[in-house]
Design an enzyme around this catalytic site. Structure first.
Site, PDB file in Angstrom:
ATOM      1  N   LYS A  72      -8.183  -4.597   6.763  1.00 46.22           N
ATOM      2  CA  LYS A  72      -7.157  -4.465   5.741  1.00 46.22           C
ATOM      3  C   LYS A  72      -7.635  -5.126   4.451  1.00 46.22           C
ATOM      4  O   LYS A  72      -8.615  -5.840   4.456  1.00 46.22           O
ATOM      5  CB  LYS A  72      -5.864  -5.157   6.205  1.00 46.22           C
ATOM      6  CG  LYS A  72      -5.163  -4.401   7.316  1.00 46.22           C
ATOM      7  CD  LYS A  72      -3.834  -5.042   7.726  1.00 46.22           C
ATOM      8  CE  LYS A  72      -2.904  -5.389   6.609  1.00 46.22           C
ATOM      9  NZ  LYS A  72      -2.609  -4.295   5.664  1.00 46.22           N
TER      10      LYS A  72
ATOM     11  N   ARG B 117      -7.578  -3.456   1.059  1.00 50.99           N
ATOM     12  CA  ARG B 117      -7.916  -2.659  -0.128  1.00 50.99           C
ATOM     13  C   ARG B 117      -7.015  -3.034  -1.302  1.00 50.99           C
ATOM     14  O   ARG B 117      -7.441  -3.030  -2.456  1.00 50.99           O
ATOM     15  CB  ARG B 117      -7.785  -1.152   0.205  1.00 50.99           C
ATOM     16  CG  ARG B 117      -8.096  -0.221  -0.953  1.00 50.99           C
ATOM     17  CD  ARG B 117      -7.381   1.098  -0.789  1.00 50.99           C
ATOM     18  NE  ARG B 117      -5.981   0.933  -0.462  1.00 50.99           N
ATOM     19  CZ  ARG B 117      -5.032   0.610  -1.335  1.00 50.99           C
ATOM     20  NH1 ARG B 117      -5.326   0.434  -2.603  1.00 50.99           N
ATOM     21  NH2 ARG B 117      -3.772   0.462  -0.952  1.00 50.99           N
TER      22      ARG B 117
ATOM     23  N   LYS C 127      -8.025   7.199   9.389  1.00 52.96           N
ATOM     24  CA  LYS C 127      -8.405   5.771   9.376  1.00 52.96           C
ATOM     25  C   LYS C 127      -8.868   5.291  10.758  1.00 52.96           C
ATOM     26  O   LYS C 127      -9.368   4.184  10.888  1.00 52.96           O
ATOM     27  CB  LYS C 127      -7.204   4.912   8.940  1.00 52.96           C
ATOM     28  CG  LYS C 127      -6.566   5.323   7.616  1.00 52.96           C
ATOM     29  CD  LYS C 127      -7.117   4.538   6.472  1.00 52.96           C
ATOM     30  CE  LYS C 127      -6.461   4.816   5.141  1.00 52.96           C
ATOM     31  NZ  LYS C 127      -5.324   3.987   4.844  1.00 52.96           N
TER      32      LYS C 127
ATOM     33  N   GLY D 282       0.815  -1.221   0.000  1.00 50.77           N
ATOM     34  CA  GLY D 282       0.000   0.000   0.000  1.00 50.77           C
ATOM     35  C   GLY D 282       0.840   1.257   0.000  1.00 50.77           C
ATOM     36  O   GLY D 282       2.078   1.206   0.089  1.00 50.77           O
TER      37      GLY D 282
ATOM     38  N   GLU E 108      -0.505 -10.659   3.956  1.00 49.07           N
ATOM     39  CA  GLU E 108      -0.304  -9.697   5.054  1.00 49.07           C
ATOM     40  C   GLU E 108      -0.640 -10.350   6.398  1.00 49.07           C
ATOM     41  O   GLU E 108       0.057 -10.143   7.394  1.00 49.07           O
ATOM     42  CB  GLU E 108      -1.188  -8.462   4.840  1.00 49.07           C
ATOM     43  CG  GLU E 108      -0.713  -7.616   3.664  1.00 49.07           C
ATOM     44  CD  GLU E 108      -1.651  -6.469   3.321  1.00 49.07           C
ATOM     45  OE1 GLU E 108      -1.168  -5.462   2.800  1.00 49.07           O
ATOM     46  OE2 GLU E 108      -2.864  -6.584   3.571  1.00 49.07           O
TER      47      GLU E 108
HETATM   48  C1  5RP Z   1      -3.401  -3.845   1.206  1.00 47.82           C
HETATM   49  C2  5RP Z   1      -3.691  -3.201   2.514  1.00 47.82           C
HETATM   50  C3  5RP Z   1      -3.142  -1.824   2.713  1.00 47.82           C
HETATM   51  O1  5RP Z   1      -2.155  -1.898   3.699  1.00 47.82           O
HETATM   52  C4  5RP Z   1      -4.256  -0.902   3.130  1.00 47.82           C
HETATM   53  O2  5RP Z   1      -5.246  -0.939   2.114  1.00 47.82           O
HETATM   54  C5  5RP Z   1      -3.778   0.530   3.337  1.00 47.82           C
HETATM   55  O3  5RP Z   1      -3.338   1.076   2.124  1.00 47.82           O
HETATM   56  P1  5RP Z   1      -2.833   2.582   2.004  1.00 47.82           P
HETATM   57  O4  5RP Z   1      -1.650   2.724   2.904  1.00 47.82           O
HETATM   58  O5  5RP Z   1      -2.504   2.747   0.543  1.00 47.82           O
HETATM   59  O6  5RP Z   1      -3.966   3.492   2.429  1.00 47.82           O
HETATM   60  O7  5RP Z   1      -4.309  -3.754   3.384  1.00 47.82           O
HETATM   61  O8  5RP Z   1      -4.003  -5.105   1.088  1.00 47.82           O
END
Ligand code: 5RP
Length: 227
Positions: free
Chosen positions: A96, A98, A123, A29, A105
């Site tokens: 988590k 996205r 967040k 991310g 992860e």
């Molecule tokens: C990926 C994730 C990311 O860590 C999460 O979506 C946060 O992303 P970003 O730092 O771009 O906001 O879980 O699977």
């Protein structure tokens, strides 16, 4: 401060926690990317670390930045994982996924001694209520959709942005984004989702709170939250 600045300050703070000789889980991310950039700068200054990437994105960024990589086969208990999150509540439970990297992860978070979560302060929420990503093997898609509906969720197959059709994860599977509204018991929902045959993992991370540090980037600098 822009969102990018807040993410950068959280990412850099996390990278500054890393000590010489550590093996670090490299999350996925945009916020973790700032941590990787800072780690790369510290490596230039002599820091010796090895990283275990949680996605193709993390692996390719780490290679670009010349961060040495290793695997869970060689280091099954990394010292620390640094990763992002889509939502964090005040008990440090997370949503988590996205970036569709939730399974690797979660594997790396579970294996690591410490989990450092980096996020923009927006967040942080009182109650987790974002859609929960669920990685499902294609063979099990329809039964899993029925199973998720039966526990009060509304699943939607995630589709590509610059690709027609569904998003295919790094593991060759599909993602269901599941709306539950406000989650009264994220632990229970995580348990129910994880037990469904064909579900590889879900984006609720409730079991790591005791080893989690959350670094929230805000307009006044970073706030570090631990239990
Ligand atoms: C990926 C994730 C990311 O860590 C999460 O979506 C946060 O992303 P970003 O730092 O771009 O906001 O879980 O699977």
């Amino acid at each position: 401060m822009t969102e990018k600045d807040r993410k950068r300050s959280a990412g850099c703070r996390a990278a500054d926690l890393v000590e010489d000789g550590m093996v670090i889980g490299l999350g996925t991310g945009s916020t973790t990317a700032y941590a990787l950039e800072r780690l790369a700068a510290r490596i230039q200054d002599g820091l010796r670390i090895q990283g275990i990437p949680t996605s193709l994105q993390a692996a390719s960024l780490a290679r670009e930045l010349a961060i040495p990589l290793t695997t869970l086969d060689d280091y099954p208990e990394p010292d620390m994982a640094i990763d992002g999150a889509d939502q964090v509540d005040d008990r440090l439970r997370l949503i988590k996924g996205r970036g569709a990297a939730l399974t690797r992860e979660k594997v790396v978070a579970a294996a690591s001694r410490e989990l450092v979560i980096v996020a923009d302060e927006t967040k942080l929420v009182t109650t987790l209520n974002a859609p929960v990503p669920v990685e499902v093997i294609p063979f099990a898609l329809q039964p899993v959709i029925l199973g998720i509906r039966s526990i009060g969720g509304e699943p939607v197959v995630r589709v590509g942005v610059r690709k027609d059709g569904p998003v295919i994860t790094d593991n060759g599977n599909l993602i269901l984004d599941c709306s539950f509204g406000s989650l009264a018991s994220p632990e229970e929902t995580e348990g129910l989702l994880s037990l469904m045959p064909g579900v590889l993992s879900c984006g609720l991370f409730c079991e790591f709170v005791d080893k989690t540090t959350v670094i929230l980037g805000g307009d006044q600098g970073c706030r570090v939250v631990k239990r």
